[in-house]
Design a protein around this motif. Structure first.
Motif, PDB file in Angstrom:
ATOM      1  N   MET A  35       0.552  -1.255   0.234  1.00 52.82           N
ATOM      2  CA  MET A  35      -0.058   0.219   0.491  1.00 52.82           C
ATOM      3  C   MET A  35       0.721   1.233   0.015  1.00 52.82           C
ATOM      4  N   LEU A  36       0.935   2.203  -1.013  1.00 59.22           N
ATOM      5  CA  LEU A  36       1.405   3.299  -0.809  1.00 59.22           C
ATOM      6  C   LEU A  36       0.869   4.148   0.492  1.00 59.22           C
ATOM      7  N   ILE A  37       1.354   4.790   1.067  1.00 60.93           N
ATOM      8  CA  ILE A  37       1.254   5.968   2.083  1.00 60.93           C
ATOM      9  C   ILE A  37       1.449   7.563   1.832  1.00 60.93           C
ATOM     10  N   GLY A  38       0.348   8.233   1.853  1.00 56.65           N
ATOM     11  CA  GLY A  38       1.818   9.534   1.252  1.00 56.65           C
ATOM     12  C   GLY A  38       1.686  10.659   2.563  1.00 56.65           C
ATOM     13  N   TYR A  39       2.320  11.454   2.467  1.00 55.21           N
ATOM     14  CA  TYR A  39       2.856  12.181   3.553  1.00 55.21           C
ATOM     15  C   TYR A  39       3.201  13.497   2.870  1.00 55.21           C
ATOM     16  N   ALA A  40       2.295  14.765   3.428  1.00 57.99           N
ATOM     17  CA  ALA A  40       2.511  15.676   2.922  1.00 57.99           C
ATOM     18  C   ALA A  40       2.413  16.725   4.576  1.00 57.99           C
ATOM     19  N   ARG A  74      -3.537   6.395   1.341  1.00 60.47           N
ATOM     20  CA  ARG A  74      -4.479   7.174   2.031  1.00 60.47           C
ATOM     21  C   ARG A  74      -3.458   7.852   2.591  1.00 60.47           C
ATOM     22  N   ILE A  75      -3.516   9.414   2.532  1.00 64.18           N
ATOM     23  CA  ILE A  75      -2.788  10.281   3.359  1.00 64.18           C
ATOM     24  C   ILE A  75      -3.265  10.784   4.454  1.00 64.18           C
ATOM     25  N   TYR A  76      -1.721  11.048   4.458  1.00 61.73           N
ATOM     26  CA  TYR A  76      -1.686  11.953   6.160  1.00 61.73           C
ATOM     27  C   TYR A  76      -0.898  13.560   6.047  1.00 61.73           C
ATOM     28  N   GLU A  99      -0.145  17.468   7.406  1.00 63.89           N
ATOM     29  CA  GLU A  99      -0.366  18.823   8.241  1.00 63.89           C
ATOM     30  C   GLU A  99       0.803  20.087   8.061  1.00 63.89           C
ATOM     31  N   GLN A 100       0.121  20.897   8.402  1.00 65.70           N
ATOM     32  CA  GLN A 100       0.239  22.439   8.621  1.00 65.70           C
ATOM     33  C   GLN A 100       1.121  22.590   9.711  1.00 65.70           C
ATOM     34  N   THR A 101       2.921  22.645   9.933  1.00 67.26           N
ATOM     35  CA  THR A 101       3.468  22.355  10.716  1.00 67.26           C
ATOM     36  C   THR A 101       5.107  22.245  10.640  1.00 67.26           C
ATOM     37  N   SER A 102       5.762  23.430  11.391  1.00 64.82           N
ATOM     38  CA  SER A 102       7.378  23.705  11.436  1.00 64.82           C
ATOM     39  C   SER A 102       8.129  22.412  11.087  1.00 64.82           C
ATOM     40  N   ALA A 103       8.811  21.956  10.334  1.00 63.13           N
ATOM     41  CA  ALA A 103       9.434  20.632  10.805  1.00 63.13           C
ATOM     42  C   ALA A 103      10.608  20.699  12.096  1.00 63.13           C
ATOM     43  N   THR A 104      10.518  21.783  12.977  1.00 66.31           N
ATOM     44  CA  THR A 104      11.501  21.720  13.973  1.00 66.31           C
ATOM     45  C   THR A 104       9.878  21.565  14.914  1.00 66.31           C
ATOM     46  N   GLY A 105       9.123  21.529  14.515  1.00 68.19           N
ATOM     47  CA  GLY A 105       8.009  21.375  15.590  1.00 68.19           C
ATOM     48  C   GLY A 105       7.509  19.620  15.601  1.00 68.19           C
ATOM     49  N   PRO A 106       6.139  19.953  16.402  1.00 71.52           N
ATOM     50  CA  PRO A 106       6.097  18.375  16.329  1.00 71.52           C
ATOM     51  C   PRO A 106       4.759  18.138  15.008  1.00 71.52           C
ATOM     52  N   ARG A 107       5.365  16.872  14.760  1.00 73.97           N
ATOM     53  CA  ARG A 107       4.139  16.112  13.488  1.00 73.97           C
ATOM     54  C   ARG A 107       4.042  14.586  13.457  1.00 73.97           C
ATOM     55  N   LYS A 108       2.640  15.264  14.046  1.00 70.96           N
ATOM     56  CA  LYS A 108       1.895  14.480  14.053  1.00 70.96           C
ATOM     57  C   LYS A 108       1.651  13.679  13.648  1.00 70.96           C
ATOM     58  N   ALA A 109       1.082  14.225  12.394  1.00 67.36           N
ATOM     59  CA  ALA A 109       0.914  12.922  11.003  1.00 67.36           C
ATOM     60  C   ALA A 109       2.095  12.583  10.757  1.00 67.36           C
ATOM     61  N   LEU A 110       2.805  12.894  10.493  1.00 65.78           N
ATOM     62  CA  LEU A 110       4.457  12.149  10.379  1.00 65.78           C
ATOM     63  C   LEU A 110       4.068  10.672  11.241  1.00 65.78           C
ATOM     64  N   THR A 111       4.043  11.511  12.160  1.00 67.12           N
ATOM     65  CA  THR A 111       4.730   9.481  13.247  1.00 67.12           C
ATOM     66  C   THR A 111       3.102   8.914  12.479  1.00 67.12           C
TER      67      THR A 111
END
Length: 193
Positions: free
Chosen positions: A1-6, A31-33, A35-47
Motif C-alpha cells: 500500500m502507498l501511504i502519502g505524507y504532505a 491514504r494521505i496524512y 499537516e501544517q507545521t514547521s519541520a522543527t515542531g511536533p509532526r503528529k501526522a508523520l508519526t
C-alpha cells in the motif's frame, strides 16, 4: 500500500498542501496524512503515517524537504521505515529506497540538502550582522501585536485566552502580552490624570 505524507510549514501555504495532495493521488497513494507545521515542531501526522506503515508498504512524499529537517532526522525516519520492512518514495527525485541505488541516493541527497540549508542560514546571519552594523536592521515585524485590538475585543466578549489565540492564529503568550500592554497603557494614563 502507498501511504502519502504532505506537509507545509504554515497555514498560509494551503496551495502547497493541495499541490502535494494532488501529486500524491496521481502517484497512486491510497491514504494521505497531512499537516501544517514547521519541520522543527511536533509532526503528529508523520508519526501517524509511520505507525500505519506495514511490511511491503511505501511512504510517499513529493519532496525530501517535506519529510525531514536534517540528515539525522532523515536517518531516524528511514530506520523506522526499514524496521517495518517498508520503503520510502520521493516523487520529485524518482527515488525509491526499496532499491540499493535508491538508498545510496537518499543518503547523498540528504547530506547535500542539509549542507545547502546550513549555507543559507550562514548567509542570512551575515546579512543580518551587516544590516545591524549599518543600522538598517529592524528585525521581524511583531505580527501578534498587530492583532492587539482584536485580542482586546475578543477578551471583552468573554472568550478565554486559549480561544482567542486559536481564533486569531497566535500563541497564548501573545494574547497575554497584548492584554498586558493595554493594561499598562491604561494604568499609565490613569496615573497621569
Amino acid at each position: 500500500m502507498l501511504i502519502g505524507y504532505a506537509r507545509t510549514s504554515t497555514v498560509e501555504q494551503i496551495a502547497g498542501l493541495e499541490a502535494q495532495e494532488r501529486d500524491l493521488r496521481a502517484a497512486g497513494v491510497e491514504r494521505i496524512y497531512q499537516e501544517q507545521t514547521s519541520a522543527t515542531g511536533p509532526r503528529k501526522a508523520l508519526t501517524e503515517a509511520l505507525d500505519y506503515l506495514r511490511e511491503g508498504d511505501a511512504l510517499v512524499v513529493t519532496k525530501l524537504d517535506r519529510l525531514a529537517r536534517s540528515v539525522a532526522d532523515l536517518v531516524g525516519i528511514i530506520k523506522t521505515i526499514q524496521a517495518k520492512k517498508a520503503s520510502l518514495k520521493v516523487l520529485a527525485l524518482s527515488l525509491d529506497t526499496g532499491t540499493p541505488t535508491g538508498k545510496l541516493m537518499l543518503n547523498l541527497l540528504g547530506s547535500v540538502a542539509e549542507f545547502e540549508r546550513d549555507l543559507m542560514l550562514e548567509r542570512q546571519r551575515e546579512g543580518i550582522a551587516k544590516a545591524k552594523a549599518e543600522k538598517r536592521y529592524k528585525g521581524r515585524k511583531p505580527t501578534a501585536m498587530a492583532k492587539a485590538d482584536e485580542v482586546r475585543r475578543l477578551a471583552g466578549q468573554g472568550l478565554t485566552r486559549e480561544a482567542i489565540a486559536k481564533q486569531l492564529g497566535i500563541g497564548v503568550a501573545s494574547v497575554y502580552r497584548a492584554l498586558r500592554s493595554e493594561t499598562g497603557a491604561t494604568e499609565g494614563r490613569a496615573q497621569a490624570n
